[in-house]
Motif scaffolding. Structure first.
Motif, PDB file in Angstrom:
ATOM      1  N   PRO A 138      17.384  29.970  66.421  1.00 56.42           N
ATOM      2  CA  PRO A 138      17.422  31.072  67.385  1.00 56.42           C
ATOM      3  C   PRO A 138      16.414  32.169  67.011  1.00 56.42           C
ATOM      4  N   GLN A 139      15.695  32.648  68.005  1.00 58.01           N
ATOM      5  CA  GLN A 139      14.585  33.566  67.773  1.00 58.01           C
ATOM      6  C   GLN A 139      14.775  34.860  68.564  1.00 58.01           C
ATOM      7  N   VAL A 140      14.648  36.006  67.895  1.00 57.00           N
ATOM      8  CA  VAL A 140      14.604  37.286  68.597  1.00 57.00           C
ATOM      9  C   VAL A 140      13.203  37.449  69.188  1.00 57.00           C
ATOM     10  N   TRP A 141      13.120  37.637  70.508  1.00 56.04           N
ATOM     11  CA  TRP A 141      11.804  37.818  71.138  1.00 56.04           C
ATOM     12  C   TRP A 141      11.587  39.245  71.638  1.00 56.04           C
ATOM     13  N   PHE A 142      12.649  40.049  71.613  1.00 55.45           N
ATOM     14  CA  PHE A 142      12.512  41.462  71.980  1.00 55.45           C
ATOM     15  C   PHE A 142      13.582  42.251  71.244  1.00 55.45           C
ATOM     16  N   GLN A 143      13.187  43.417  70.729  1.00 55.76           N
ATOM     17  CA  GLN A 143      14.166  44.324  70.128  1.00 55.76           C
ATOM     18  C   GLN A 143      13.703  45.761  70.299  1.00 55.76           C
ATOM     19  N   GLN A 148      22.856  34.725  65.274  1.00 56.10           N
ATOM     20  CA  GLN A 148      21.958  33.643  64.894  1.00 56.10           C
ATOM     21  C   GLN A 148      22.682  32.534  64.138  1.00 56.10           C
ATOM     22  N   GLN A 149      23.565  32.908  63.228  1.00 52.66           N
ATOM     23  CA  GLN A 149      24.308  31.901  62.471  1.00 52.66           C
ATOM     24  C   GLN A 149      25.245  31.104  63.382  1.00 52.66           C
ATOM     25  N   ARG A 150      25.866  31.787  64.318  1.00 48.19           N
ATOM     26  CA  ARG A 150      26.760  31.096  65.255  1.00 48.19           C
ATOM     27  C   ARG A 150      25.979  30.086  66.087  1.00 48.19           C
TER      28      ARG A 150
END
Length: 244
Positions: free
Chosen positions: A227-232, A216-218
């Motif tokens: 940047p968003q996590v949409w699945f984990q 995300q930082q990169r």
């Protein structure tokens, strides 16, 4: 009929580094579905997100396309968008040849160009969607920034990068928990302790995961918006990053 993955079922005198060769191609659909939690859900989401972000008269890239599952997911969802083109890239000749056969089996008005080349050499142009579905983790860490910067430069404003990765936890104890959960998933899907151990030894030198925060930082540093996590699921995640 899908061929069952038994590549690591017998004891090996020496476990070589994992390569995407003809033997892997033969069993890859079974291997990835039994090894990656939520893989089919990720593919479904890629299709949905491609339909949302694809722009008319643009290119949609699948970098590290393997047998074309993500390419096909996009192709099935963007036919209503004018003049889009799919471009799949993989450096495994065996994967590319089989991918072409898979795509030929599905009629579509959306053209697809499948190329055998290193994704680090691919010129990203007029892109509205770029997919890297468990691909970046195989790129040497020192080269990841440059690759993602090239993708950012080739994306149109409003374009999206869809990035799926296995990740590691910054906390060693929590990392072991996630690894154990993943191994339980593989056991439940019929892999033996020998298969799990030998596959882990084969892949540890060629796949180097980052932490989620590193990803995300990169991406933010390179210019992507939030940047968003949409699945984990366990230590596997899918992210989306939009170019402003």
């Amino acid at each position: 009929m899908i061929k069952r993955d038994s590549l690591f079922a017998e004891p090996l005198t020496q476990v070589s580094d994992f390569v995407f060769d003809e033997k892997v191609v033969e069993v890859f659909p079974d291997m990835i579905n039994r090894s990656v939690p939520g893989y089919q859900s990720i593919l479904h989401g890629i299709g949905q997100l491609a339909a949302r972000f694809a722009q008319p008269h643009s290119n949609l890239y699948d970098l590290g396309c393997s047998l074309g599952a993500a390419t096909l997911a996009m192709r099935q969802n963007v036919a209503h968008i004018d003049d889009v083109k799919l471009i799949g890239i993989d450096n495994s000749p065996a994967m590319v040849e089989r991918c072409k056969l898979h795509l030929q089996g599905y009629r579509s008005a959306v053209p697809a160009d499948i190329r055998c080349e290193d994704i680090r050499d691919t010129r990203i142009e007029e892109a509205s969607v770029v997919v890297m579905n468990f691909t970046l983790q195989f790129v040497p860490p020192a080269q990841r920034d440059a690759l993602l910067a090239a993708i950012f430069a080739g994306l149109r404003p409003g374009g999206v990068l869809l990035l799926s990765e296995k990740f590691k936890s910054p906390d060693p104890a929590m990392d072991e928990v996630l690894i154990d959960l993943h191994h339980q998933f593989k056991r439940a899907n019929g892999y033996s302790e020998l298969e799990i151990s030998q596959k882990r030894a084969a892949i540890e030198n060629v796949m180097q995961p980052d932490t989620l925060s590193t990803h995300q930082q990169r991406l933010q540093r390179l210019g992507f918006h939030q940047p968003q996590v949409w699945f984990q699921c366990y230590n596997f995640a899918a992210m989306l990053a939009v170019k402003p």
